[in-house]
Design a protein around this motif. Structure first.
Motif, PDB file in Angstrom:
ATOM      1  N   LYS A 115       0.829  -1.152  -0.107  1.00  0.00           N
ATOM      2  CA  LYS A 115      -0.136  -0.017  -0.051  1.00  0.00           C
ATOM      3  C   LYS A 115       1.001   1.134   0.123  1.00  0.00           C
ATOM      4  O   LYS A 115       2.023   1.219   0.738  1.00  0.00           O
ATOM      5  CB  LYS A 115      -0.743   0.062   1.052  1.00  0.00           C
ATOM      6  CG  LYS A 115      -2.144  -1.052   1.143  1.00  0.00           C
ATOM      7  CD  LYS A 115      -2.921  -0.743   2.468  1.00  0.00           C
ATOM      8  CE  LYS A 115      -3.915  -1.789   2.692  1.00  0.00           C
ATOM      9  NZ  LYS A 115      -4.432  -1.666   3.734  1.00  0.00           N
ATOM     10  N   PHE A 116       0.379   2.122  -0.784  1.00  0.00           N
ATOM     11  CA  PHE A 116       1.188   3.363  -0.812  1.00  0.00           C
ATOM     12  C   PHE A 116       0.237   4.687  -0.799  1.00  0.00           C
ATOM     13  O   PHE A 116      -0.886   4.689  -1.441  1.00  0.00           O
ATOM     14  CB  PHE A 116       2.319   3.577  -1.536  1.00  0.00           C
ATOM     15  CG  PHE A 116       1.871   3.491  -3.162  1.00  0.00           C
ATOM     16  CD1 PHE A 116       1.408   4.298  -3.974  1.00  0.00           C
ATOM     17  CD2 PHE A 116       1.946   1.871  -3.770  1.00  0.00           C
ATOM     18  CE1 PHE A 116       0.964   3.947  -5.458  1.00  0.00           C
ATOM     19  CE2 PHE A 116       1.326   1.619  -4.925  1.00  0.00           C
ATOM     20  CZ  PHE A 116       0.983   2.780  -5.654  1.00  0.00           C
ATOM     21  N   ARG A 117       0.657   5.811  -0.349  1.00  0.00           N
ATOM     22  CA  ARG A 117      -0.162   6.962  -0.576  1.00  0.00           C
ATOM     23  C   ARG A 117       0.808   8.054  -1.165  1.00  0.00           C
ATOM     24  O   ARG A 117       2.132   8.080  -0.972  1.00  0.00           O
ATOM     25  CB  ARG A 117      -0.796   7.193   0.776  1.00  0.00           C
ATOM     26  CG  ARG A 117       0.161   7.879   1.843  1.00  0.00           C
ATOM     27  CD  ARG A 117      -0.547   8.593   2.856  1.00  0.00           C
ATOM     28  NE  ARG A 117      -1.466   7.709   3.576  1.00  0.00           N
ATOM     29  CZ  ARG A 117      -1.627   6.960   4.608  1.00  0.00           C
ATOM     30  NH1 ARG A 117      -0.333   6.725   5.201  1.00  0.00           N
ATOM     31  NH2 ARG A 117      -2.687   6.238   4.740  1.00  0.00           N
ATOM     32  N   LYS A 118       0.384   9.278  -1.476  1.00  0.00           N
ATOM     33  CA  LYS A 118       1.286  10.232  -1.881  1.00  0.00           C
ATOM     34  C   LYS A 118       1.232  11.612  -1.012  1.00  0.00           C
ATOM     35  O   LYS A 118       0.249  12.093  -0.634  1.00  0.00           O
ATOM     36  CB  LYS A 118       0.677  10.894  -3.308  1.00  0.00           C
ATOM     37  CG  LYS A 118       1.589  11.707  -4.038  1.00  0.00           C
ATOM     38  CD  LYS A 118       0.947  12.169  -5.532  1.00  0.00           C
ATOM     39  CE  LYS A 118       2.284  12.915  -6.172  1.00  0.00           C
ATOM     40  NZ  LYS A 118       1.632  13.368  -7.504  1.00  0.00           N
ATOM     41  N   THR A 162       3.189   2.253   2.761  1.00  0.00           N
ATOM     42  CA  THR A 162       2.385   2.175   4.180  1.00  0.00           C
ATOM     43  C   THR A 162       2.233   0.779   4.467  1.00  0.00           C
ATOM     44  O   THR A 162       1.906   0.472   5.730  1.00  0.00           O
ATOM     45  CB  THR A 162       1.208   3.039   4.022  1.00  0.00           C
ATOM     46  OG1 THR A 162       0.237   2.323   3.081  1.00  0.00           O
ATOM     47  CG2 THR A 162       1.444   4.492   3.735  1.00  0.00           C
ATOM     48  N   GLU A 163       2.267   0.078   3.530  1.00  0.00           N
ATOM     49  CA  GLU A 163       2.106  -1.563   3.925  1.00  0.00           C
ATOM     50  C   GLU A 163       3.048  -2.289   2.940  1.00  0.00           C
ATOM     51  O   GLU A 163       3.321  -1.874   1.733  1.00  0.00           O
ATOM     52  CB  GLU A 163       0.639  -2.112   3.818  1.00  0.00           C
ATOM     53  CG  GLU A 163       0.264  -3.368   4.124  1.00  0.00           C
ATOM     54  CD  GLU A 163       0.908  -3.402   5.740  1.00  0.00           C
ATOM     55  OE1 GLU A 163       2.067  -4.297   5.915  1.00  0.00           O
ATOM     56  OE2 GLU A 163       0.121  -3.323   6.704  1.00  0.00           O
ATOM     57  N   ILE A 203     -12.533  10.646  -2.652  1.00  0.00           N
ATOM     58  CA  ILE A 203     -11.118  10.944  -2.875  1.00  0.00           C
ATOM     59  C   ILE A 203     -10.062   9.934  -2.569  1.00  0.00           C
ATOM     60  O   ILE A 203     -10.263   9.048  -1.588  1.00  0.00           O
ATOM     61  CB  ILE A 203     -10.866  12.210  -1.852  1.00  0.00           C
ATOM     62  CG1 ILE A 203     -11.834  13.392  -2.109  1.00  0.00           C
ATOM     63  CG2 ILE A 203      -9.473  12.495  -2.016  1.00  0.00           C
ATOM     64  CD1 ILE A 203     -11.778  14.429  -1.147  1.00  0.00           C
ATOM     65  N   VAL A 204      -9.045   9.813  -3.529  1.00  0.00           N
ATOM     66  CA  VAL A 204      -8.381   8.630  -3.345  1.00  0.00           C
ATOM     67  C   VAL A 204      -7.300   8.875  -2.023  1.00  0.00           C
ATOM     68  O   VAL A 204      -6.833  10.176  -2.021  1.00  0.00           O
ATOM     69  CB  VAL A 204      -7.273   8.435  -4.378  1.00  0.00           C
ATOM     70  CG1 VAL A 204      -6.017   7.374  -4.564  1.00  0.00           C
ATOM     71  CG2 VAL A 204      -7.974   8.251  -5.949  1.00  0.00           C
ATOM     72  N   THR A 205      -7.431   7.987  -1.153  1.00  0.00           N
ATOM     73  CA  THR A 205      -6.592   8.247   0.066  1.00  0.00           C
ATOM     74  C   THR A 205      -5.356   7.188   0.038  1.00  0.00           C
ATOM     75  O   THR A 205      -4.415   7.360   0.889  1.00  0.00           O
ATOM     76  CB  THR A 205      -7.401   7.892   1.108  1.00  0.00           C
ATOM     77  OG1 THR A 205      -7.827   6.379   1.314  1.00  0.00           O
ATOM     78  CG2 THR A 205      -8.512   8.762   1.354  1.00  0.00           C
ATOM     79  N   GLU A 206      -5.322   6.024  -0.843  1.00  0.00           N
ATOM     80  CA  GLU A 206      -4.240   5.028  -0.820  1.00  0.00           C
ATOM     81  C   GLU A 206      -4.347   4.251  -2.070  1.00  0.00           C
ATOM     82  O   GLU A 206      -5.683   4.024  -2.526  1.00  0.00           O
ATOM     83  CB  GLU A 206      -4.410   4.544   0.518  1.00  0.00           C
ATOM     84  CG  GLU A 206      -3.028   3.739   0.843  1.00  0.00           C
ATOM     85  CD  GLU A 206      -3.096   3.160   2.460  1.00  0.00           C
ATOM     86  OE1 GLU A 206      -2.177   3.134   3.155  1.00  0.00           O
ATOM     87  OE2 GLU A 206      -4.227   2.747   2.846  1.00  0.00           O
ATOM     88  N   ILE A 207      -3.340   3.738  -2.355  1.00  0.00           N
ATOM     89  CA  ILE A 207      -3.302   2.687  -3.402  1.00  0.00           C
ATOM     90  C   ILE A 207      -3.059   1.318  -3.062  1.00  0.00           C
ATOM     91  O   ILE A 207      -1.910   1.299  -2.110  1.00  0.00           O
ATOM     92  CB  ILE A 207      -2.386   3.157  -4.480  1.00  0.00           C
ATOM     93  CG1 ILE A 207      -2.549   4.634  -5.009  1.00  0.00           C
ATOM     94  CG2 ILE A 207      -2.239   2.085  -5.643  1.00  0.00           C
ATOM     95  CD1 ILE A 207      -3.936   4.796  -5.889  1.00  0.00           C
ATOM     96  N   ILE A 208      -4.077   0.495  -2.968  1.00  0.00           N
ATOM     97  CA  ILE A 208      -3.412  -1.086  -2.748  1.00  0.00           C
ATOM     98  C   ILE A 208      -2.900  -1.788  -4.099  1.00  0.00           C
ATOM     99  O   ILE A 208      -3.416  -1.496  -5.160  1.00  0.00           O
ATOM    100  CB  ILE A 208      -4.559  -1.610  -2.290  1.00  0.00           C
ATOM    101  CG1 ILE A 208      -4.178  -2.979  -1.942  1.00  0.00           C
ATOM    102  CG2 ILE A 208      -5.544  -1.913  -3.412  1.00  0.00           C
ATOM    103  CD1 ILE A 208      -5.255  -3.900  -1.094  1.00  0.00           C
ATOM    104  N   SER A 209      -1.756  -2.232  -4.030  1.00  0.00           N
ATOM    105  CA  SER A 209      -0.967  -2.959  -5.153  1.00  0.00           C
ATOM    106  C   SER A 209      -0.695  -4.396  -4.720  1.00  0.00           C
ATOM    107  O   SER A 209      -0.258  -4.839  -3.691  1.00  0.00           O
ATOM    108  CB  SER A 209       0.415  -2.406  -5.261  1.00  0.00           C
ATOM    109  OG  SER A 209       1.478  -2.863  -6.149  1.00  0.00           O
TER     110      SER A 209
END
Length: 724
Positions: free
Chosen positions: A187-190, A198-199, A270-276
């Protein structure tokens, strides 16, 4: 793009090549094999698992309709029926469609002298249409590579997102799922202008060499090489900006391949985080590369196939560079394959491919395998002499003996050549012209090079006509047997007749055996024709005996295919019983080339001799047999080829050869028959050499059966006059 595997079933090598070249115009089709009759097709379908079969209606052994019924019952696959003379609305066509054929085409319409591009395109489109039903079923039951993999991973991500609020409760299940996928959940955020993780969890991080503690709070370029990070960031940015709801991309690191799927997590839109999710797709990628290699290369020899050849030609023509298409076919390969077995046949092809590959010098020659025993060399050349040098190098290379286990095998090539731009400026036409020239080289005896020209094209057209009319010649009673007497020189008596087949075609006129016998052998029609010759010769000889004429032998020529047919012995036994002819009055004539496999030839000849049949080796001196093996063959008579006998009274070299052969035969206790005796001077010299028997125009031309009694009567009168 999906590639369709095609099996071509046709008893004509010319037609098989033309159909293959037609499929070669569409990169979605790959010809994976050929079959020469229905029975052969059933085996090939099991072996090759094609997506489409083109099936000739008129074939020997098992015709197309019988084969179609078997295919639809046991191995359902889309089938396109092809025919030379069956009309589109005929009963045979309707029967084929009723049995399950998807479509029908008439060959003469499809393959016209002047190419019909629209009809060719229609054929290819209808072939694709024929496969729609099968493709639909496959889409329901199979995984389709990368697209299905992405779908599966998206479903998994959706599931994970649904349980995001209860992540702690399902933590163990999540860990197990990622482990099973050999994956990495990130997981990551800008933050500002930087993306920070973040994960970071999953078994894959061990291979990457980055632990969770090392990754959290870090930017991509702090964990990955600069080039890899630069590759990933545009995808991160696109998902963050909601350019796409889901994005997938591939990366390569340290020899491994990975698939990453990104999906945004939103709160209040609103985009708060990206899961990958990243998974290892190395095996899948390698399989794709292997499939891509197999699509473009021949798996047996490793040579590039027809796809690579077409690309090479198109690129070279675009640069307007001169080049030649050198079409190479191995003479008698099918006989060697049947004699020594398919494993040895494969080894032969691998050896030939390696030799051709080794000829490649400075990229001047590129070699491709385009058929069972067919190769194409594409040669960049500036001068005719340069091209001739390449062709001769190929011939010399293939002519070298091939040693496999205890066998020493000799192969020869037939080579046809067409040239760009003088012969044509279309790649498919150039290949077809080279193929036509190769066919002509083969029909001319093989082991030679032939350049394409308009005269060759006309001869090949005649060959196709011969093949077409040959199919019906037997049932229309167009064949006749002629008989030429064989004379005992010591007693001046008839001791036998050689039976010689002739074809009187209403459409083509009298066709020479030199023209139609090779076609019959290639198409398999030699089997019913050969059976008819045996029946007719034995029937006639028995009839002459019942009319009170002297009991003499009747000689029948065997083809190589007949000779190695395991059912021939039973066939001859049945014919002798049917006609009542005693076996000692039937003589089988073989040629030296049939004894290439010495041990198999000896076993076959012994089985004939045990039946009480006579055996003669015909055309001695023109074949391949070793004198050291000659004494092992259980034969009775040795026939000297007429090319040595003719004009021996004026040709000292031929006279010496004939005298040597007669001496050799006497030492081996064989009876010698000299063919082609046309004048008294040659006859007298043969008598001086103590030749046993002769035949030729000096005594009689081949005559029809109705004239044989007159020949008996003439020799009877001569004997009476001699006694008086």
């Amino acid at each position: 793009m999906r590639t369709f595997r095609v099996l071509i079933v046709d008893d004509s090598i010319v037609m098989r090549n033309m159909i293959a070249m037609l499929f070669g115009k569409d990169e979605q089709f790959t010809v994976v094999g050929f079959a020469v009759n229905g029975a052969n097709a059933l085996d090939k379908i099991v072996e090759l698992q094609p997506d489409l079969v083109t099936l000739d209606i008129e074939m020997p052994e098992m015709d197309g309709l019988t084969a179609l019924q078997q295919i639809m019952t046991f191995h359902p696959v889309p089938v396109i029926m092809l025919s030379s003379y069956t009309e589109e609305g005929s009963n045979a066509t309707l029967k084929a469609l009723e049995l399950g054929a998807m479509d029908f085409f008439q060959k003469e319409t499809l393959f016209q002298k002047t190419r019909n591009v629209l009809l060719e395109e229609e054929f290819l489109v209808r072939c694709k249409t024929a496969m729609r039903k099968k493709l639909f079923l496959r889409n329901e039951t199979s995984i389709l590579g990368k697209e299905q993999s992405i779908k599966n991973h998206l479903e998994m991500l959706t599931f994970l997102l649904k349980m995001e609020d209860d992540m702690l409760q399902f933590h163990d299940e999540l860990q197990q799922t990622i482990k099973q996928q050999n994956g990495l959940l990130k997981k990551f955020r800008k933050e500002g202008n930087q993306f920070r993780y973040t994960e970071w969890q999953g078994s894959l991080f061990k291979r990457l060499g980055v632990t969770r503690d090392q990754a959290l709070g870090k930017e991509p370029h702090e964990l990955f090489p600069q080039e890899l990070a630069a590759h990933m960031l545009p995808y991160y940015q696109a998902v963050w900006e909601q350019t796409a709801q889901v994005i997938d991309f591939e990366t390569e690191w340290h020899g491994y391949y990975y698939l990453t799927v990104l999906r945004p997590m939103k709160r209040n839109g609103i985009v708060t985080e990206i899961i990958s999710l990243t998974v290892d797709i190395t095996e899948s990628r390698r399989m794709e590369e292997r499939i891509r290699y197999l699509v473009n290369h021949d798996p047996l020899t490793g040579l590039p196939n027809r796809h690579g050849m077409t690309k090479w030609m198109e690129e070279t023509m675009a640069r307007q560079e001169r080049f030649a298409v050198v079409f190479i076919n191995l003479d008698h390969f099918k006989l060697a394959n049947e004699t020594f077995g398919h494993d040895t046949g494969d080894r032969i092809l691998q050896v030939i491919a390696r030799r051709l590959r080794n000829i490649v010098i400075f990229d001047e020659l590129s070699v491709f395998r385009v058929g069972s025993d067919e190769f194409v060399g594409l040669v960049k050349c500036q001068a005719e002499s340069e091209l001739e040098g390449f062709a001769l190098t190929i011939v010399r290379s293939i002519n070298q003996p091939i040693r496999i286990l205890e066998h020493e095998i000799y192969m020869t090539p037939s080579i046809g050549i067409s040239q760009f731009p003088q012969d044509d400026q279309d790649s498919e036409t150039l290949i077809r012209y080279a193929n036509i020239a190769m066919d002509y080289a083969k029909e001319s005896g093989g082991n030679q090079v032939q350049y394409f020209n308009s005269q060759i094209y006309a001869k090949i057209e005649r060959r196709i006509k011969i093949e077409k009319h040959l199919r019906k010649a037997l049932e229309r009673n167009e064949f006749i047997l002629m008989y030429q007497p064989q004379i005992n020189l010591l007693e001046n008596q008839i001791i036998g007749f050689e039976s010689l087949i002739r074809w009187e075609s209403p459409e083509l006129g009298r066709v020479s055996p030199l023209e139609f016998i090779p076609v019959a052998e290639e198409t398999g029609f030699i089997f019913p024709i050969g059976k008819w010759v045996l029946q007719e010769a034995c029937r006639r000889n028995k009839m002459w005996q019942e009319l009170g004429f002297p009991k003499v032998t009747i000689a029948v020529n065997l083809s190589s295919k007949q000779f190695y047919d395991h059912s021939l012995k039973d066939q001859i036994h049945s014919i002798l019983l049917e006609t009542g002819l005693e076996p000692q009055y039937l003589e089988l004539e073989i040629t030296e080339s049939m004894t290439m496999d010495v041990q198999a030839a000896i076993a076959t000849l012994n089985s004939f001799r045990s039946m009480g049949l006579k055996i003669a080796m015909d055309d001695f001196g023109t074949g391949y047999s070793s004198l050291s093996y000659l004494k092992e063959f259980p034969i009775h008579n040795l026939k000297i080829d007429q090319s040595f006998v003719k004009d021996i009274s004026t040709n000292a070299t031929n006279a010496a050869i004939v005298n040597t052969i007669i001496t050799l035969a006497r030492n081996l206790k064989l009876v010698v028959i000299a063919e082609g005796v046309e004048n008294m001077n040659d006859l007298k010299l043969l008598q001086e050499f103590n030749c046993d028997r002769v035949q030729g125009y000096l005594y009689s031309r081949p005559v029809e059966a109705s004239q044989v009694p007159d020949i008996f009567a003439r020799f009877a009168r001569n004997q009476v006059n001699k006694d008086e």
